[in-house]
Write an enzyme that holds these catalytic residues in place. Sequence first.
Site, mmCIF file in Angstrom:
data_model
loop_
_atom_site.group_PDB
_atom_site.id
_atom_site.type_symbol
_atom_site.label_atom_id
_atom_site.label_comp_id
_atom_site.label_asym_id
_atom_site.label_seq_id
_atom_site.Cartn_x
_atom_site.Cartn_y
_atom_site.Cartn_z
ATOM 1 N N SER A 147 1.119 -9.877 -0.535
ATOM 2 C CA SER A 147 0.761 -8.457 -0.450
ATOM 3 C C SER A 147 1.202 -7.763 0.828
ATOM 4 O O SER A 147 1.397 -6.546 0.826
ATOM 5 C CB SER A 147 -0.741 -8.288 -0.665
ATOM 6 O OG SER A 147 -1.457 -9.084 0.254
ATOM 7 N N GLY B 122 -16.122 -13.519 1.329
ATOM 8 C CA GLY B 122 -16.442 -12.235 0.692
ATOM 9 C C GLY B 122 -16.180 -12.285 -0.793
ATOM 10 O O GLY B 122 -15.286 -11.614 -1.296
ATOM 11 N N GLU C 260 -9.779 -13.967 -3.758
ATOM 12 C CA GLU C 260 -10.421 -13.289 -2.639
ATOM 13 C C GLU C 260 -10.898 -14.307 -1.606
ATOM 14 O O GLU C 260 -10.968 -15.497 -1.887
ATOM 15 C CB GLU C 260 -11.559 -12.385 -3.124
ATOM 16 C CG GLU C 260 -12.720 -13.088 -3.760
ATOM 17 C CD GLU C 260 -13.760 -12.115 -4.323
ATOM 18 O OE1 GLU C 260 -13.677 -10.900 -4.069
ATOM 19 O OE2 GLU C 260 -14.668 -12.603 -5.002
ATOM 20 N N GLY D 77 -9.535 -4.028 -5.187
ATOM 21 C CA GLY D 77 -9.071 -4.188 -6.559
ATOM 22 C C GLY D 77 -7.984 -3.230 -7.028
ATOM 23 O O GLY D 77 -7.616 -3.262 -8.203
ATOM 24 N N GLY D 78 -7.442 -2.405 -6.145
ATOM 25 C CA GLY D 78 -6.376 -1.495 -6.563
ATOM 26 C C GLY D 78 -5.127 -2.250 -7.005
ATOM 27 O O GLY D 78 -4.548 -1.959 -8.058
ATOM 28 N N LEU D 79 -4.745 -3.215 -6.204
ATOM 29 C CA LEU D 79 -3.551 -4.005 -6.526
ATOM 30 C C LEU D 79 -3.792 -4.830 -7.792
ATOM 31 O O LEU D 79 -2.954 -4.867 -8.690
ATOM 32 C CB LEU D 79 -3.198 -4.926 -5.344
ATOM 33 C CG LEU D 79 -1.940 -5.781 -5.519
ATOM 34 C CD1 LEU D 79 -0.691 -4.925 -5.634
ATOM 35 C CD2 LEU D 79 -1.789 -6.770 -4.369
ATOM 36 N N LYS E 187 0.801 -1.227 0.000
ATOM 37 C CA LYS E 187 0.000 0.000 0.000
ATOM 38 C C LYS E 187 0.835 1.279 0.000
ATOM 39 O O LYS E 187 0.350 2.328 -0.404
ATOM 40 C CB LYS E 187 -0.968 0.013 1.187
ATOM 41 C CG LYS E 187 -2.096 -0.996 1.034
ATOM 42 C CD LYS E 187 -3.432 -0.320 1.070
ATOM 43 C CE LYS E 187 -4.600 -1.237 0.770
ATOM 44 N NZ LYS E 187 -4.527 -2.593 1.319
ATOM 45 N N SER F 128 -8.171 1.415 9.227
ATOM 46 C CA SER F 128 -7.474 1.052 10.452
ATOM 47 C C SER F 128 -6.324 0.127 10.084
ATOM 48 O O SER F 128 -5.620 -0.375 10.932
ATOM 49 C CB SER F 128 -8.420 0.375 11.425
ATOM 50 O OG SER F 128 -9.137 -0.628 10.772
ATOM 51 N N ASP G 92 -17.510 -11.022 -3.388
ATOM 52 C CA ASP G 92 -18.210 -10.014 -4.195
ATOM 53 C C ASP G 92 -17.535 -9.805 -5.550
ATOM 54 O O ASP G 92 -18.208 -9.546 -6.548
ATOM 55 C CB ASP G 92 -18.281 -8.682 -3.435
ATOM 56 C CG ASP G 92 -16.909 -8.126 -3.124
ATOM 57 O OD1 ASP G 92 -16.216 -8.730 -2.297
ATOM 58 O OD2 ASP G 92 -16.518 -7.112 -3.738
ATOM 59 N N GLN H 242 -1.340 3.384 7.588
ATOM 60 C CA GLN H 242 0.102 3.520 7.813
ATOM 61 C C GLN H 242 0.818 3.991 6.554
ATOM 62 O O GLN H 242 1.780 4.758 6.626
ATOM 63 C CB GLN H 242 0.685 2.189 8.290
ATOM 64 C CG GLN H 242 0.224 1.852 9.701
ATOM 65 C CD GLN H 242 0.699 0.490 10.140
ATOM 66 O OE1 GLN H 242 1.881 0.196 10.133
ATOM 67 N NE2 GLN H 242 -0.238 -0.366 10.511
HETATM 68 C C1 LIG Z 1 -5.198 -3.635 0.959
HETATM 69 C C2 LIG Z 1 -4.634 -4.986 0.945
HETATM 70 C C3 LIG Z 1 -5.052 -5.969 0.005
HETATM 71 C C4 LIG Z 1 -6.148 -5.700 -0.994
HETATM 72 O O1 LIG Z 1 -5.789 -4.694 -1.905
HETATM 73 P P1 LIG Z 1 -6.871 -3.979 -2.838
HETATM 74 O O2 LIG Z 1 -6.106 -2.978 -3.608
HETATM 75 O O3 LIG Z 1 -7.898 -3.359 -1.928
HETATM 76 O O4 LIG Z 1 -7.487 -5.044 -3.672
HETATM 77 C C5 LIG Z 1 -4.425 -7.202 0.015
HETATM 78 N N1 LIG Z 1 -3.460 -7.486 0.907
HETATM 79 C C6 LIG Z 1 -3.031 -6.596 1.827
HETATM 80 C C7 LIG Z 1 -1.955 -6.989 2.769
HETATM 81 C C8 LIG Z 1 -3.600 -5.312 1.877
HETATM 82 O O5 LIG Z 1 -3.170 -4.421 2.796
#
Ligand SMILES: *Cc1c(COP(=O)(O)O)cnc(C)c1O
Length: 329
Positions: free
Chosen positions: A309, A213, A209, A186-188, A58, A83, A215, A88
């Site tokens: 991630s 959830g 996913e 879905g940003g990543l 992120k 949160s 969706d 962060q």
């Molecule tokens: C936010 C997050 C995701 C999901 O990312 P999106 O861009 O909302 O799909 C997956 N893994 C971690 C560790 C995240 O912090």
Amino acid sequence: MKQPSLIPPTYDDIAAAARRLDGAAHRTPVLTSRQADAIAGAHLFFKAENFQRIGAFKFRGAFNAIAQLDASQRRAGVLAYSSGNHAQAIALAASLEGIPATIVMPEDAPTSKMEATRGYCAEIVTYDRYREDRMAVADKLAHERGLTLIPPYDHPDVIAGQGTAAKELFEEIGELDTLLVCLGGGGLTAGCALAAQALSPHCRVIAVEPEAGNDGQRSLSEGRIVHIEAPRTLADGAATTHLGDYTFPIIQRLVSEIVTVSDQALVETMRFFASRMKITVEPTGCLAAAAVLQGVVPVKGQRVGILISGGNVDMPRFAALLAGNSVEL
Ligand SMILES: *Cc1c(COP(=O)(O)O)cnc(C)c1O
């Protein structure tokens, strides 16, 4: 930052984001494991964003968005509601750019998360999540103080920033047959799919996913953004209720399939990462790997990219999950 209009980001925006992030974000390692390869019968390449600054990808999107603010937006500051890892990420990116950051968090958010966010000098505004709507609280603050709201996933600059993770992966190891990405809002996934289209056009992109959830999966099959109740899952970073207006059309165009994995599969994958690969991965960060290691997506003989991630999980919770004990969702 450009005013949001529904002009979708392109690969050029990812390349520009990579230039902005150069020197600010870590170029995270790509890990391999013969044991993981043996389980999958494939060549797996793990892009380890648990080693990114703040412990998750992120930071990429947050920094890319904040670096583009103009002088008056910088003076007023930025706002985020979260949160988790996005809070962060915004707090750190803003402090690096010398911009004040305000984070809206539920008053009962874990102290560890509040302290981590405060540690980056952000101001925390709390709200009662049973009686107040966080969007309304955030909108009011943004309006009163002239703050720029940076959303966690549904923004072109955020999507472009996240896409730099896959760009680095393709640049380091070349083309892939399949790329698996964890899916929340879905940003990543959208960013990584744009990078795949440009750098490895024959690569199939699969988003993963939590079962509780799905969706995203339903949205893809119904051809519209499906909203669900906040799901109860160990994958708290992917416990989103719907895809975004920017992310959904990109996902619809470039993602071949969305699959789901169970919380149990996440725990088993977390244990595999800890015991075999010696890395701490949070449950959400295990989504993509779980789909391959648990056989949900067949990849025999392929070259496969897997996005890990993030790695932010409280140690007592991590220990409890590894020990097979139940934890609060
Ligand atoms: C936010 C997050 C995701 C999901 O990312 P999106 O861009 O909302 O799909 C997956 N893994 C971690 C560790 C995240 O912090």
